[in-house]
Every structure is written in C-alpha cells, then in structure tokens.
Design a protein around this motif. Structure first.
Motif, PDB file in Angstrom:
ATOM      1  N   ASP A 117      -9.393 -58.769  24.061  1.00 58.01           N
ATOM      2  CA  ASP A 117     -10.309 -59.902  23.863  1.00 58.01           C
ATOM      3  C   ASP A 117     -10.127 -60.560  22.495  1.00 58.01           C
ATOM      4  O   ASP A 117     -10.116 -61.777  22.379  1.00 58.01           O
ATOM      5  CB  ASP A 117     -11.763 -59.461  24.033  1.00 58.01           C
ATOM      6  CG  ASP A 117     -12.058 -58.979  25.442  1.00 58.01           C
ATOM      7  OD1 ASP A 117     -11.324 -59.385  26.367  1.00 58.01           O
ATOM      8  OD2 ASP A 117     -13.010 -58.195  25.610  1.00 58.01           O
ATOM      9  N   SER A 118      -9.989 -59.750  21.448  1.00 58.37           N
ATOM     10  CA  SER A 118      -9.891 -60.320  20.103  1.00 58.37           C
ATOM     11  C   SER A 118      -8.450 -60.584  19.678  1.00 58.37           C
ATOM     12  O   SER A 118      -8.212 -61.224  18.659  1.00 58.37           O
ATOM     13  CB  SER A 118     -10.560 -59.389  19.090  1.00 58.37           C
ATOM     14  OG  SER A 118      -9.783 -58.220  18.929  1.00 58.37           O
ATOM     15  N   SER A 163      -6.240 -58.242  18.748  1.00 62.04           N
ATOM     16  CA  SER A 163      -5.870 -57.311  17.686  1.00 62.04           C
ATOM     17  C   SER A 163      -4.794 -56.357  18.176  1.00 62.04           C
ATOM     18  O   SER A 163      -4.867 -55.850  19.293  1.00 62.04           O
ATOM     19  CB  SER A 163      -7.094 -56.509  17.227  1.00 62.04           C
ATOM     20  OG  SER A 163      -8.075 -57.369  16.713  1.00 62.04           O
ATOM     21  N   TYR A 164      -3.805 -56.110  17.291  1.00 63.77           N
ATOM     22  CA  TYR A 164      -2.670 -55.260  17.649  1.00 63.77           C
ATOM     23  C   TYR A 164      -2.388 -54.269  16.532  1.00 63.77           C
ATOM     24  O   TYR A 164      -2.719 -54.508  15.376  1.00 63.77           O
ATOM     25  CB  TYR A 164      -1.414 -56.105  17.878  1.00 63.77           C
ATOM     26  CG  TYR A 164      -1.597 -57.216  18.873  1.00 63.77           C
ATOM     27  CD1 TYR A 164      -1.568 -56.960  20.231  1.00 63.77           C
ATOM     28  CD2 TYR A 164      -1.829 -58.520  18.454  1.00 63.77           C
ATOM     29  CE1 TYR A 164      -1.746 -57.975  21.157  1.00 63.77           C
ATOM     30  CE2 TYR A 164      -2.007 -59.547  19.363  1.00 63.77           C
ATOM     31  CZ  TYR A 164      -1.966 -59.268  20.717  1.00 63.77           C
ATOM     32  OH  TYR A 164      -2.146 -60.276  21.622  1.00 63.77           O
ATOM     33  N   THR A 217      -2.107 -52.345  21.728  1.00 63.22           N
ATOM     34  CA  THR A 217      -3.102 -53.413  21.732  1.00 63.22           C
ATOM     35  C   THR A 217      -4.441 -52.773  21.400  1.00 63.22           C
ATOM     36  O   THR A 217      -4.890 -51.862  22.090  1.00 63.22           O
ATOM     37  CB  THR A 217      -3.163 -54.097  23.110  1.00 63.22           C
ATOM     38  OG1 THR A 217      -1.870 -54.611  23.408  1.00 63.22           O
ATOM     39  CG2 THR A 217      -4.172 -55.219  23.106  1.00 63.22           C
ATOM     40  N   LEU A 218      -5.058 -53.231  20.325  1.00 68.92           N
ATOM     41  CA  LEU A 218      -6.339 -52.669  19.907  1.00 68.92           C
ATOM     42  C   LEU A 218      -7.495 -53.297  20.672  1.00 68.92           C
ATOM     43  O   LEU A 218      -8.455 -52.638  21.009  1.00 68.92           O
ATOM     44  CB  LEU A 218      -6.531 -52.845  18.403  1.00 68.92           C
ATOM     45  CG  LEU A 218      -5.463 -52.202  17.521  1.00 68.92           C
ATOM     46  CD1 LEU A 218      -5.691 -52.555  16.069  1.00 68.92           C
ATOM     47  CD2 LEU A 218      -5.440 -50.698  17.712  1.00 68.92           C
ATOM     48  N   SER A 219      -7.383 -54.604  20.911  1.00 73.30           N
ATOM     49  CA  SER A 219      -8.424 -55.307  21.648  1.00 73.30           C
ATOM     50  C   SER A 219      -7.822 -56.546  22.290  1.00 73.30           C
ATOM     51  O   SER A 219      -7.396 -57.464  21.583  1.00 73.30           O
ATOM     52  CB  SER A 219      -9.571 -55.699  20.711  1.00 73.30           C
ATOM     53  OG  SER A 219     -10.478 -56.546  21.387  1.00 73.30           O
ATOM     54  N   LYS A 229      -4.916 -58.842  13.059  1.00 76.60           N
ATOM     55  CA  LYS A 229      -6.134 -59.440  13.625  1.00 76.60           C
ATOM     56  C   LYS A 229      -6.063 -60.946  13.440  1.00 76.60           C
ATOM     57  O   LYS A 229      -5.777 -61.420  12.334  1.00 76.60           O
ATOM     58  CB  LYS A 229      -7.385 -58.884  12.940  1.00 76.60           C
ATOM     59  CG  LYS A 229      -7.573 -57.405  13.182  1.00 76.60           C
ATOM     60  CD  LYS A 229      -8.807 -56.861  12.498  1.00 76.60           C
ATOM     61  CE  LYS A 229      -8.925 -55.371  12.779  1.00 76.60           C
ATOM     62  NZ  LYS A 229     -10.091 -54.781  12.158  1.00 76.60           N
ATOM     63  N   THR A 248      -1.877 -53.242  11.212  1.00 75.16           N
ATOM     64  CA  THR A 248      -2.913 -53.753  12.107  1.00 75.16           C
ATOM     65  C   THR A 248      -2.999 -55.255  11.936  1.00 75.16           C
ATOM     66  O   THR A 248      -3.150 -55.755  10.815  1.00 75.16           O
ATOM     67  CB  THR A 248      -4.284 -53.118  11.787  1.00 75.16           C
ATOM     68  OG1 THR A 248      -4.170 -51.701  11.877  1.00 75.16           O
ATOM     69  CG2 THR A 248      -5.343 -53.602  12.764  1.00 75.16           C
TER      70      THR A 248
END
Length: 194
Positions: free
Chosen positions: A66-67, A69-70, A62-64, A88, A86
């Motif tokens: 909140d957003s 993004s994975y 999980t990149l973020s 988004k 990636t």
C-alpha cells in the motif's frame, strides 16, 4: 684468587647490562579483504545503485504494498555483516519527509548510549538530486554506520550496517571500515527512477 674472581664477575655483570632487553610489541591480526568490484544493481524498485560483488546474498522484500515501501539486505557472509536498505516514497508530502528525516536522525541518536562518538558527513549531489547524511558510529554500538538519502520530493532511502556478532568495536573495526567504504559508494551511486 678471590680478587680475580670478583673482578671477572663484576666485568661480566657490567657487560651483560650493556644491552637493554625490550619487550616485543603486541601483535595484531591483519585482515585483508579483496579489492571491491562494483557493478550496477537494478533493484526493481524506484532506485538503483552500484554494489560490491562481495555481497553474496541479496534479499529484496516488499515492506508494504500500500505505501510502496521496500527493503533490500546486502549480506556479506565473509565479513559476517549486512547492510540493510529501506526505501519509502514521499509522494511530494512535506510532512511525510519531515517525519522520515526525524525518524532517521532519531534512530542514529539512539546509539549514543553505547557509542563513543558519532560523526556526521553531509552528502549532496544536485545533478542527481540526491541529498543525505552518513553517520559513522564509534564504540560498541549495535550498528557501526547509518545513512539516509532523499530527493526531498518523491524518494527516501535509509541504510544501516549490522554484524552477526556481539558489538566489540576493536574486533569488527577492519570489517566495519571495509563496509563503510561500500556504504559511501552506494550513497555516491544511487540513482532515482522516475
């Protein structure tokens, strides 16, 4: 006697020059990879695709939170390469879509310093609502292939291919071609989840 010896020498020299000796062509290492075996891979994220079973390690992250993004890394240890994906979300935000498109296209263009050529292939599947672009980068660039996919409303997926070696195009070319086929298969089989 001198005449006979001279004549024999001339005849022998004439016969020995009849067949030209040709140098052998350079030999090249022949790399053979197994036939690709694809299976559906449900990422647990808002998309799924078919991946090659040769990708031994799959690292999802999980990149973020909140957003939303994975990231997913498809690692091919035998080929010493990784396809980085990636994801988004767009969330029906046209400005975000434009920014993500510019970023994806700009990322590819950064490779023009080392690339000999960059070829583009448009991808469009109206039935699955998948639209995008595949870039093949020729030369000693860090990444040999990149792509992006979107449905233009909710989803945006980028991918790039990297090797764990100094980018010597001639050396990695067979592995790059093999993994480019995998990337194209991923592109063709992506399905968005609603």
């Amino acid at each position: 006697m001198k005449k006979v010896l001279s004549l024999t020498l001339v005849v022998l020299l004439g016969l020995s020059c009849a067949n030209e000796t040709l140098p052998k062509p350079s030999a090249y290492l022949r790399l053979e990879y197994p036939e690709a075996q694809y299976k559906t891979f449900d990422t647990g994220f808002p998309f799924a695709f078919e991946k090659n079973e040769l990708a031994k390690e799959i690292k999802a992250r999980t990149l973020s939170v909140d957003s939303g993004s994975y990231g997913i890394d498809l690692v091919y240890p035998d080929l010493k390469g990784t396809i980085y994906l990636t994801y988004k979300p767009i969330n029906n935000n046209n400005e975000r879509l434009i920014t993500l498109l510019k970023d994806a296209q700009g990322f590819t263009q950064e490779h023009t310093l080392k690339a000999d050529a960059i070829s583009e292939q448009v991808f469009e599947s109206k039935e699955k609502r998948v639209y995008g672009m595949f870039y093949e980068v020729g030369g000693n660039a860090a990444s040999q292939s990149q792509f992006y996919l979107t449905d233009s409303i909710n989803h945006f997926l980028t991918g790039s291919l990297y090797f764990y070696a100094k980018p010597n195009y001639d050396s990695i070319l067979p592995a790059a071609h093999y993994l480019q086929k995998d990337i194209k298969h991923i592109i063709e089989t992506v399905k968005w989840k609603e």
